[in-house]
Design a protein around this motif. Structure first.
Motif, PDB file in Angstrom:
ATOM      1  N   ASN A  48      38.473  53.397  40.989  1.00 22.82           N
ATOM      2  CA  ASN A  48      38.838  53.530  39.575  1.00 22.82           C
ATOM      3  C   ASN A  48      38.050  52.550  38.715  1.00 22.82           C
ATOM      4  N   ARG A  49      37.825  51.341  39.228  1.00 19.93           N
ATOM      5  CA  ARG A  49      37.043  50.358  38.463  1.00 19.93           C
ATOM      6  C   ARG A  49      35.613  50.852  38.249  1.00 19.93           C
ATOM      7  N   ALA A  50      35.071  51.561  39.240  1.00 20.32           N
ATOM      8  CA  ALA A  50      33.693  52.036  39.138  1.00 20.32           C
ATOM      9  C   ALA A  50      33.584  53.340  38.338  1.00 20.32           C
ATOM     10  N   CYS A  51      34.530  54.249  38.533  1.00 18.86           N
ATOM     11  CA  CYS A  51      34.428  55.581  37.927  1.00 18.86           C
ATOM     12  C   CYS A  51      35.363  55.789  36.742  1.00 18.86           C
ATOM     13  N   GLY A  52      36.373  54.925  36.575  1.00 17.49           N
ATOM     14  CA  GLY A  52      37.349  55.092  35.502  1.00 17.49           C
ATOM     15  C   GLY A  52      36.831  54.613  34.158  1.00 17.49           C
ATOM     16  N   ASN A  53      37.657  54.789  33.150  1.00 14.01           N
ATOM     17  CA  ASN A  53      37.308  54.374  31.794  1.00 14.01           C
ATOM     18  C   ASN A  53      38.011  53.059  31.469  1.00 14.01           C
ATOM     19  N   HIS A  54      37.257  51.971  31.447  1.00 16.47           N
ATOM     20  CA  HIS A  54      37.808  50.652  31.140  1.00 16.47           C
ATOM     21  C   HIS A  54      37.165  50.044  29.896  1.00 16.47           C
ATOM     22  N   GLY A  55      36.558  50.894  29.090  1.00 18.12           N
ATOM     23  CA  GLY A  55      35.966  50.409  27.851  1.00 18.12           C
ATOM     24  C   GLY A  55      34.839  49.429  28.115  1.00 18.12           C
ATOM     25  N   ALA A  56      34.870  48.311  27.382  1.00 21.27           N
ATOM     26  CA  ALA A  56      33.815  47.308  27.496  1.00 21.27           C
ATOM     27  C   ALA A  56      34.012  46.368  28.684  1.00 21.27           C
ATOM     28  N   TYR A  57      35.063  46.599  29.473  1.00 21.25           N
ATOM     29  CA  TYR A  57      35.357  45.690  30.583  1.00 21.25           C
ATOM     30  C   TYR A  57      34.276  45.742  31.658  1.00 21.25           C
ATOM     31  N   MET A  58      33.696  46.899  31.883  1.00 20.06           N
ATOM     32  CA  MET A  58      32.650  47.051  32.884  1.00 20.06           C
ATOM     33  C   MET A  58      31.293  47.216  32.220  1.00 20.06           C
ATOM     34  N   LYS A  59      30.272  46.574  32.781  1.00 25.82           N
ATOM     35  CA  LYS A  59      28.909  46.664  32.263  1.00 25.82           C
ATOM     36  C   LYS A  59      28.145  47.707  33.070  1.00 25.82           C
ATOM     37  N   LEU A  60      27.609  48.699  32.390  1.00 27.59           N
ATOM     38  CA  LEU A  60      26.869  49.780  33.047  1.00 27.59           C
ATOM     39  C   LEU A  60      25.386  49.449  33.108  1.00 27.59           C
ATOM     40  N   LEU A  61      24.825  49.468  34.313  1.00 22.52           N
ATOM     41  CA  LEU A  61      23.385  49.304  34.518  1.00 22.52           C
ATOM     42  C   LEU A  61      22.849  50.597  35.108  1.00 22.52           C
TER      43      LEU A  61
ATOM     44  N   ASN B 135      54.224  37.111  56.916  1.00 19.69           N
ATOM     45  CA  ASN B 135      53.039  36.530  56.296  1.00 19.69           C
ATOM     46  C   ASN B 135      52.503  35.379  57.138  1.00 19.69           C
ATOM     47  N   THR B 136      51.703  35.695  58.137  1.00 18.61           N
ATOM     48  CA  THR B 136      51.145  34.666  59.000  1.00 18.61           C
ATOM     49  C   THR B 136      49.691  34.368  58.669  1.00 18.61           C
ATOM     50  N   LYS B 137      48.955  35.360  58.176  1.00 17.40           N
ATOM     51  CA  LYS B 137      47.554  35.161  57.833  1.00 17.40           C
ATOM     52  C   LYS B 137      47.414  34.825  56.352  1.00 17.40           C
ATOM     53  N   PRO B 138      46.445  33.966  55.998  1.00 14.53           N
ATOM     54  CA  PRO B 138      46.231  33.677  54.571  1.00 14.53           C
ATOM     55  C   PRO B 138      45.698  34.914  53.865  1.00 14.53           C
ATOM     56  N   PRO B 139      46.108  35.151  52.632  1.00 11.65           N
ATOM     57  CA  PRO B 139      45.655  36.343  51.909  1.00 11.65           C
ATOM     58  C   PRO B 139      44.172  36.270  51.564  1.00 11.65           C
ATOM     59  N   THR B 140      43.585  37.429  51.415  1.00  9.41           N
ATOM     60  CA  THR B 140      42.179  37.560  51.032  1.00  9.41           C
ATOM     61  C   THR B 140      42.100  38.321  49.721  1.00  9.41           C
ATOM     62  N   PHE B 141      41.250  37.852  48.811  1.00 11.76           N
ATOM     63  CA  PHE B 141      41.086  38.610  47.576  1.00 11.76           C
ATOM     64  C   PHE B 141      39.635  39.037  47.400  1.00 11.76           C
ATOM     65  N   TYR B 142      39.467  40.125  46.656  1.00 11.03           N
ATOM     66  CA  TYR B 142      38.158  40.726  46.422  1.00 11.03           C
ATOM     67  C   TYR B 142      37.836  40.648  44.935  1.00 11.03           C
ATOM     68  N   ASP B 143      36.612  40.239  44.633  1.00 10.08           N
ATOM     69  CA  ASP B 143      36.147  40.136  43.252  1.00 10.08           C
ATOM     70  C   ASP B 143      34.988  41.086  43.008  1.00 10.08           C
ATOM     71  N   VAL B 144      34.865  41.526  41.747  1.00  9.67           N
ATOM     72  CA  VAL B 144      33.699  42.289  41.313  1.00  9.67           C
ATOM     73  C   VAL B 144      32.723  41.303  40.679  1.00  9.67           C
ATOM     74  N   ILE B 145      31.506  41.250  41.215  1.00  9.53           N
ATOM     75  CA  ILE B 145      30.521  40.301  40.713  1.00  9.53           C
ATOM     76  C   ILE B 145      30.007  40.743  39.344  1.00  9.53           C
ATOM     77  N   ASN B 146      30.211  39.886  38.344  1.00 10.49           N
ATOM     78  CA  ASN B 146      29.735  40.098  36.967  1.00 10.49           C
ATOM     79  C   ASN B 146      30.274  41.371  36.315  1.00 10.49           C
ATOM     80  N   ASN B 147      31.249  42.006  36.949  1.00 10.40           N
ATOM     81  CA  ASN B 147      31.824  43.249  36.408  1.00 10.40           C
ATOM     82  C   ASN B 147      30.750  44.291  36.091  1.00 10.40           C
ATOM     83  N   GLU B 148      29.760  44.384  36.953  1.00  6.54           N
ATOM     84  CA  GLU B 148      28.646  45.302  36.731  1.00  6.54           C
ATOM     85  C   GLU B 148      28.772  46.547  37.602  1.00  6.54           C
ATOM     86  N   ILE B 149      28.496  47.696  37.003  1.00  6.94           N
ATOM     87  CA  ILE B 149      28.408  48.967  37.715  1.00  6.94           C
ATOM     88  C   ILE B 149      26.965  49.443  37.622  1.00  6.94           C
ATOM     89  N   THR B 150      26.361  49.701  38.753  1.00  5.68           N
ATOM     90  CA  THR B 150      24.994  50.213  38.779  1.00  5.68           C
ATOM     91  C   THR B 150      25.022  51.708  39.050  1.00  5.68           C
TER      92      THR B 150
END
Length: 312
Positions: A294-307, A213-228
């Motif tokens: 999976n976050r985009a195409c899976g079933n997560h109930g109300a967790y993801m907002k569909l636009l 572990n020499t490099k600092p970790p990087t994390f990825y976020d989903v903005i506003n949990n929105e799927i268009t």
């Protein structure tokens, strides 16, 4: 008689309306504990049938969760499977008895409460349970999440958080890399002194850093949990992602557009402002593209907002 009837109606209404969430400790007199599991482990099947990715970490512990079990109902209750274990200098090891879990975890994002299968009373489970009897019958309940705790940090990642320079709400998706492993020290060396006819202890120790572990970790976020949804017929969906380096200042890396071709089981990941050249196939279930797909195409109930911006 009318007064008695009115009081009875008021009492019934007061008991059935409004949130009735109470602290678990206020209703139970016995201690709450997080159990260690039995050897041989009885919950290894639950571990092997899940997909585990890093959710949070500290200097002494690591938390993993299964992103494929993440779902949110209409009451903003998040449900997912997770476990935590002591942090070790070596890489993530297979199932072992030092793990707490896997267990079902629930978080109420609105009221800041948690429910966990690891919270139970010490007298609810027999000392020598049979296989399949490790779960308590009804000894668990909702507990307030205290600030500056591991669960408070987990809550901000899954329920969304804002940064000072960004008004969007960021939801955790994936972490690439881990914090540097703790410093390991060699045990003191014992030497027999023939002149003094006794055992001597050399206290000099060598600090050993994990070179992986020499490099600092990087994390990825989903903005506003929105799927268009950009194409209803072909089921093509997009998410806006943002990446940061885990450090003191959370250095911004890049913004991305993740396009999921749900029917074709493929995706494209490009920096915002650039065009996609080709699509790639989804890899291992624990990889970032697979988790994002999976976050985009899976079933997560109300967790993801569909636009829906599809014209087809």
């Amino acid at each position: 008689m009318k007064k008695v009837l009115i009081l009875a109606v008021l009492f019934a209404v007061g008991c059935t309306s409004g949130p009735m969430r109470q602290s678990y400790q206020t209703k139970m007199t016995e201690e709450v504990e997080s159990p260690f599991f039995y050897i041989p482990p009885l919950n290894q099947k639950d571990y092997e049938t899940r997909t585990w990715i890093l959710l949070a970490e500290s200097k002494s512990k690591v938390w993993y969760y299964d992103p494929y079990t993440l779902i949110q109902n209409e009451d903003d209750i998040l449900t997912f499977d997770a476990f935590f274990s002591p942090r070790e200098i070596n890489k993530f090891t297979p199932f072992n008895s030092t793990m707490v879990g896997p267990y079902r975890q629930k978080i109420d994002c609105f009221s800041n409460h948690q429910w966990s299968e690891t919270l139970y009373t010490k007298n609810m489970v027999a000392k020598a349970p049979l296989v399949g009897e490790t779960k308590p019958v009804n000894g668990s309940g909702w507990v307030k999440i205290a600030p500056r705790t591991a669960m408070a940090y987990v809550r901000t990642r899954l329920c969304g958080r804002k940064f000072i320079d960004n008004q969007n709400v960021n939801y955790f998706l994936y972490q690439d890399g881990a914090l540097p492993a703790p410093i390991a020290q060699k045990a003191p060396v014992e030497v027999f002194d023939e002149k003094q006819n006794k055992q001597l202890l050399i206290a000099k120790q060598e600090a050993v850093l994990d070179p992986v572990n020499t490099k600092p970790p990087t994390f990825y976020d989903v903005i506003n949990n929105e799927i268009t949804i950009i194409d209803n017929k072909k089921n093509i969906r997009q998410m806006s992602l943002s990446s940061y380096t885990l450090g003191r200042d959370l250095i911004k890396q890049e913004d991305y557009i993740f396009t999921a071709y749900c029917q074709e089981n493929s995706y494209s990941l490009v920096a915002q402002g650039q065009s996609s050249k080709s699509n790639s196939s989804i890899g291992a279930r624990e990889s970032m593209p697979a988790v994002a797909f999976n976050r985009a195409c899976g079933n997560h109930g109300a967790y993801m907002k569909l636009l829906n911006k599809s014209g087809k």
